[in-house]
Design a protein around this motif. Structure first.
Motif, PDB file in Angstrom:
ATOM      1  N   ARG C 202      64.139  20.155  55.896  1.00  0.00           N
ATOM      2  CA  ARG C 202      64.427  21.450  55.261  1.00  0.00           C
ATOM      3  C   ARG C 202      64.398  21.340  53.735  1.00  0.00           C
ATOM      4  NH1 ARG C 202      69.849  25.002  56.629  1.00  0.00           N
ATOM      5  NH2 ARG C 202      70.413  25.642  54.499  1.00  0.00           N
ATOM      6  N   MET C 203      65.113  20.318  53.234  1.00  0.00           N
ATOM      7  CA  MET C 203      65.121  20.109  51.797  1.00  0.00           C
ATOM      8  C   MET C 203      63.734  19.902  51.234  1.00  0.00           C
ATOM      9  SD  MET C 203      67.885  17.512  50.146  1.00  0.00           S
ATOM     10  CE  MET C 203      67.203  16.280  51.204  1.00  0.00           C
ATOM     11  N   LEU C 204      63.028  18.953  51.825  1.00  0.00           N
ATOM     12  CA  LEU C 204      61.721  18.598  51.291  1.00  0.00           C
ATOM     13  C   LEU C 204      60.739  19.765  51.361  1.00  0.00           C
ATOM     14  CD1 LEU C 204      61.297  14.965  52.549  1.00  0.00           C
ATOM     15  CD2 LEU C 204      60.941  15.740  50.215  1.00  0.00           C
ATOM     16  N   ARG C 206      61.274  22.979  51.663  1.00  0.00           N
ATOM     17  CA  ARG C 206      61.611  24.052  50.736  1.00  0.00           C
ATOM     18  C   ARG C 206      61.319  23.631  49.302  1.00  0.00           C
ATOM     19  NH1 ARG C 206      67.376  26.721  52.674  1.00  0.00           N
ATOM     20  NH2 ARG C 206      66.639  27.624  54.646  1.00  0.00           N
ATOM     21  N   GLY C 207      61.597  22.359  49.052  1.00  0.00           N
ATOM     22  CA  GLY C 207      61.328  21.866  47.706  1.00  0.00           C
ATOM     23  C   GLY C 207      59.840  21.891  47.389  1.00  0.00           C
ATOM     24  N   LEU C 208      59.067  21.678  48.405  1.00  0.00           N
ATOM     25  CA  LEU C 208      57.613  21.620  48.207  1.00  0.00           C
ATOM     26  C   LEU C 208      56.979  23.007  48.108  1.00  0.00           C
ATOM     27  CD1 LEU C 208      56.698  18.760  50.681  1.00  0.00           C
ATOM     28  CD2 LEU C 208      56.135  18.805  48.243  1.00  0.00           C
ATOM     29  N   ALA C 209      57.632  23.966  48.719  1.00  0.00           N
ATOM     30  CA  ALA C 209      57.018  25.293  48.784  1.00  0.00           C
ATOM     31  C   ALA C 209      56.822  25.884  47.393  1.00  0.00           C
ATOM     32  CB  ALA C 209      57.902  26.207  49.623  1.00  0.00           C
ATOM     33  N   SER C 210      55.746  26.661  47.285  1.00  0.00           N
ATOM     34  CA  SER C 210      55.565  27.408  46.040  1.00  0.00           C
ATOM     35  C   SER C 210      56.526  28.584  46.101  1.00  0.00           C
ATOM     36  CB  SER C 210      54.124  27.891  45.929  1.00  0.00           C
ATOM     37  OG  SER C 210      53.842  28.739  47.019  1.00  0.00           O
TER      38      SER C 210
ATOM     39  N   TRP D 199      63.380  17.923  39.982  1.00  0.00           N
ATOM     40  CA  TRP D 199      62.901  17.909  41.367  1.00  0.00           C
ATOM     41  C   TRP D 199      64.056  17.738  42.356  1.00  0.00           C
ATOM     42  CZ3 TRP D 199      59.931  18.836  45.298  1.00  0.00           C
ATOM     43  CH2 TRP D 199      59.932  17.981  46.423  1.00  0.00           C
ATOM     44  N   ARG D 202      65.942  21.046  42.501  1.00  0.00           N
ATOM     45  CA  ARG D 202      65.165  22.061  43.228  1.00  0.00           C
ATOM     46  C   ARG D 202      65.265  21.860  44.727  1.00  0.00           C
ATOM     47  NH1 ARG D 202      58.771  23.196  41.990  1.00  0.00           N
ATOM     48  NH2 ARG D 202      58.008  23.376  44.151  1.00  0.00           N
ATOM     49  N   MET D 203      65.069  20.617  45.131  1.00  0.00           N
ATOM     50  CA  MET D 203      65.129  20.311  46.565  1.00  0.00           C
ATOM     51  C   MET D 203      66.497  20.638  47.128  1.00  0.00           C
ATOM     52  SD  MET D 203      63.659  16.707  47.984  1.00  0.00           S
ATOM     53  CE  MET D 203      64.840  15.942  46.923  1.00  0.00           C
ATOM     54  N   LEU D 204      67.480  20.106  46.505  1.00  0.00           N
ATOM     55  CA  LEU D 204      68.836  20.274  47.020  1.00  0.00           C
ATOM     56  C   LEU D 204      69.256  21.737  47.040  1.00  0.00           C
ATOM     57  CD1 LEU D 204      70.664  17.191  45.506  1.00  0.00           C
ATOM     58  CD2 LEU D 204      70.701  17.886  47.928  1.00  0.00           C
ATOM     59  N   ARG D 206      67.464  24.457  46.980  1.00  0.00           N
ATOM     60  CA  ARG D 206      66.726  25.241  47.971  1.00  0.00           C
ATOM     61  C   ARG D 206      67.197  24.865  49.371  1.00  0.00           C
ATOM     62  NH1 ARG D 206      60.374  25.433  46.115  1.00  0.00           N
ATOM     63  NH2 ARG D 206      60.651  26.750  44.247  1.00  0.00           N
ATOM     64  N   GLY D 207      67.449  23.591  49.529  1.00  0.00           N
ATOM     65  CA  GLY D 207      67.917  23.143  50.842  1.00  0.00           C
ATOM     66  C   GLY D 207      69.262  23.750  51.187  1.00  0.00           C
ATOM     67  N   LEU D 208      70.059  23.915  50.177  1.00  0.00           N
ATOM     68  CA  LEU D 208      71.404  24.440  50.390  1.00  0.00           C
ATOM     69  C   LEU D 208      71.425  25.959  50.592  1.00  0.00           C
ATOM     70  CD1 LEU D 208      73.378  22.363  47.728  1.00  0.00           C
ATOM     71  CD2 LEU D 208      73.879  22.442  50.186  1.00  0.00           C
ATOM     72  N   LEU D 214      67.726  32.733  49.954  1.00  0.00           N
ATOM     73  CA  LEU D 214      66.528  32.052  49.493  1.00  0.00           C
ATOM     74  C   LEU D 214      65.401  33.035  49.192  1.00  0.00           C
ATOM     75  CD1 LEU D 214      65.497  29.199  49.021  1.00  0.00           C
ATOM     76  CD2 LEU D 214      64.517  29.271  51.303  1.00  0.00           C
TER      77      LEU D 214
END
Lengths: 221, 221, 221, 221
Positions: C202-204, C206-210, D199, D202-204, D206-208, D214
DNA sequence: TATGAATGAGGATTCATTCAT
DNA sequence: CATGAATGAATCCTCATTCAT
């Protein structure tokens, strides 16, 4: 590797033991041990090296031996036995002059080198690691061999064939040094043991000769 | 951690080089190692034996060495260096005949035996245990020494001093065999190294002589 | 004799190769090593610790290994092999979009953590202590795994699923950092590896998404 | 290497001791230790390695330390102190929403990485080797840091900024895993710590985020 | 402050030896 | 007869630590 532990060996074990069965294998093993000991020395040789040569696992050796020391003893013993056997002289030789007898002795020793289990210099130092009983047996055989040579030399001296100022011990030490070293380098050499024996005999006998004697019969030496 | 036969790479460097610090101790150690190696051989000698002789604990030796092998190398090297030093000839000798040069060489080698770190037969077989680099250095020095002797012998042959049918390799092997064995038994003997050297030279030179030559000037040999 | 850092040549060969005999024991040993290495790290772990776990004496381990390094290698190798195995995709996944493939990859990696011999962060730094050969094998496998992940990420980027400004290397480093650390603390946690994997994915992802992409289909992530 | 021996440490030694004198050297030493520990880990690092970096002999280190453990402790402590310092928020941040505070925290931690003595993953496992007293101090600091992060996350959850189903412990574990691993591979990377921090945040974040949240404000994340 | 020298408690590794199968 | 597996006593080597100078 470890200092010899065998604190207390039973002197009278059931000799029903090792070595008797399967003579062929036993010979193989001795041969293998001889080669390894010659190449690396007693201590550097692992039972595994020997076992591998014969196609056995290390543990299996113990069907034939009781300890590594057994191999050292067996080799030293058989080697000296060969040497002592070569001490036997036919009637003619037995009555010959010292030079002839010495030359014959050297040649017989060299012949013995061909049989796989023979003196390789290195082994002799390791005798110190034998059990008391074994060591004294070996040393006694060494003494016998030594005595044989010294007797010949003394004979030569009293017969006037050898110089009177010769140091008997020095000469015999030299002789055994030569004999025991030979194997180490002879392999690489193209000379036969017989040839090498000739050279040894020539050196020693000329070295032993008194100066006058030398000039008189030099051509025969 | 102990003796981890670090097969691979050491992320940590070899640390500071040893050996130079405290020359006196280093000499003591070498001397001790020489004696132990001579008596028991390289493998049978424990670092503890050496350390004890110097009054150190085993671990302390590592302040001076990097591994047991270092001692073997240092001894072999110094021993051969002595041998090679004894190769230097004064002007007179350098222009002398082969017999004179050989005799001089032998005597100088025997003198070297007196310095504590010298060829004890047993060490040479153990050279096989040296690192590649160390071993090749030692072997190269051995070759140099060998060459020196062979040259003299060949000179003697072409000058007609030595018999033409002599096997050069055989002679030099014999010579080195004698030299390297000497220490082993000479201790127990009352003869001086000089005396022993005389005997060696006498044997070898007479052995090398051609028969005619021998009878002519035998008295001088 | 112990740990003689045998720098040079071993006149004696490596003897018979170990590891294959008695698969069961070997597995036990590996498992034990894995646990100890994970807990204390490679260097702090004593062979004795491992041996004790299996109910052996330290020396007995050497029936199965050749050196401590063997265990490190075996573990790193089997761990990476598991990882690479988890690289295989069924037809459906293989043709899916990058997000699906990445999620699947992560879950398969997390499953692998359950098998006892798996990446425990600490081990990887110790790879430096492997032999050259072993180390390069391990590094090659690491590279393969890395490549696999990077390819997926690049696919996602060119398909427009992932943001175009993503640093591929950074992402894969992050992923492997997470995977390799997990074991360290997951034990104490009540979450299943699957749950943790979900969170990582989920983290990755979402982090990757534009950013746009994210708002559009966020609910599915 | 050996299991920690310090059986009984005097708790109240004259603190007049080490570290106080010659601050510069002390810093050099710590820096050196940090680098070695990071590269090889605590156990694999020898005091000699550290001493060499500073241009000292091993023994000389003991003018500054009392035991190797001191260095581990000093580094862990200073590293955590830095982390805890980065816990201080200016008024504005202190009153901001959880996302803002978390992002700020991460960035401050990343900045701390630039100072030479900072968390390198490997060190943390070795905390187990500290003395009881030292260890409990370190663990207490770790707990504080942990608590700080968890509080922010809980704030975000109760404010509705973060998804309600988030596992707080899992998130904080993840965060510290990332932070502590970074140094290990970041050197080779061209990204600045600030970029990497971006980075991570952003990951965390968005993950949260909760799914609805979102999609609503995704562009701002 | 720093060094040289030594210590000593490990810990890895080797190998002769045992023994049930 | 032979093997596989294990034992345990050595022995080498490492390294934190001490200390007089």
């Amino acid at each position: 590797m470890a200092r010899p532990r065998r604190i207390g060996v039973e002197p009278n074990e059931p000799s029903t033991r090792r070595g008797t069965r399967n003579e062929a294998r036993w010979d193989e093993i001795l041969r293998a041990a001889a080669e390894e000991f010659n190449e690396r020395g007693y201590h550097a040789t692992r039972l595994q090296d020997i076992a591998a040569r014969v196609g056995l696992l290390t543990g299996s050796l113990y069907y034939y031996i009781e300890s590594k020391e057994d191999l050292l003893y067996a080799l030293a013993e058989s080697s000296l036995r060969l040497g002592l056997d070569a001490t036997a002289e036919d009637e003619l030789t037995a009555q010959a002059d010292a030079a002839t007898r010495l030359r014959a002795f050297i040649q017989r020793q060299m012949e013995a080198l061909d049989s796989l289990q023979s003196p390789s210099g290195g082994i002799w130092r390791d005798i110190a690691w034998l059990s008391d009983e074994h060591r004294s047996q070996i040393e006694s055989m060494q003494a016998d061999l030594n005595t044989f040579v010294r007797r010949i030399i003394r004979q030569g001296m009293s017969d006037g064939d050898f110089a009177a100022d010769v140091d008997v011990g020095l000469v015999s030490s030299t002789l055994f040094a030569l004999l025991s070293t030979t194997r180490g380098w002879a392999k690489t050499r193209r000379r036969s043991y017989a040839d090498i024996g000739d050279w040894y005999a020539r050196m020693l006998l000329r070295g032993l000769a008194s100066s006058e004697h030398l000039s008189l019969r030099s051509s025969s030496i």
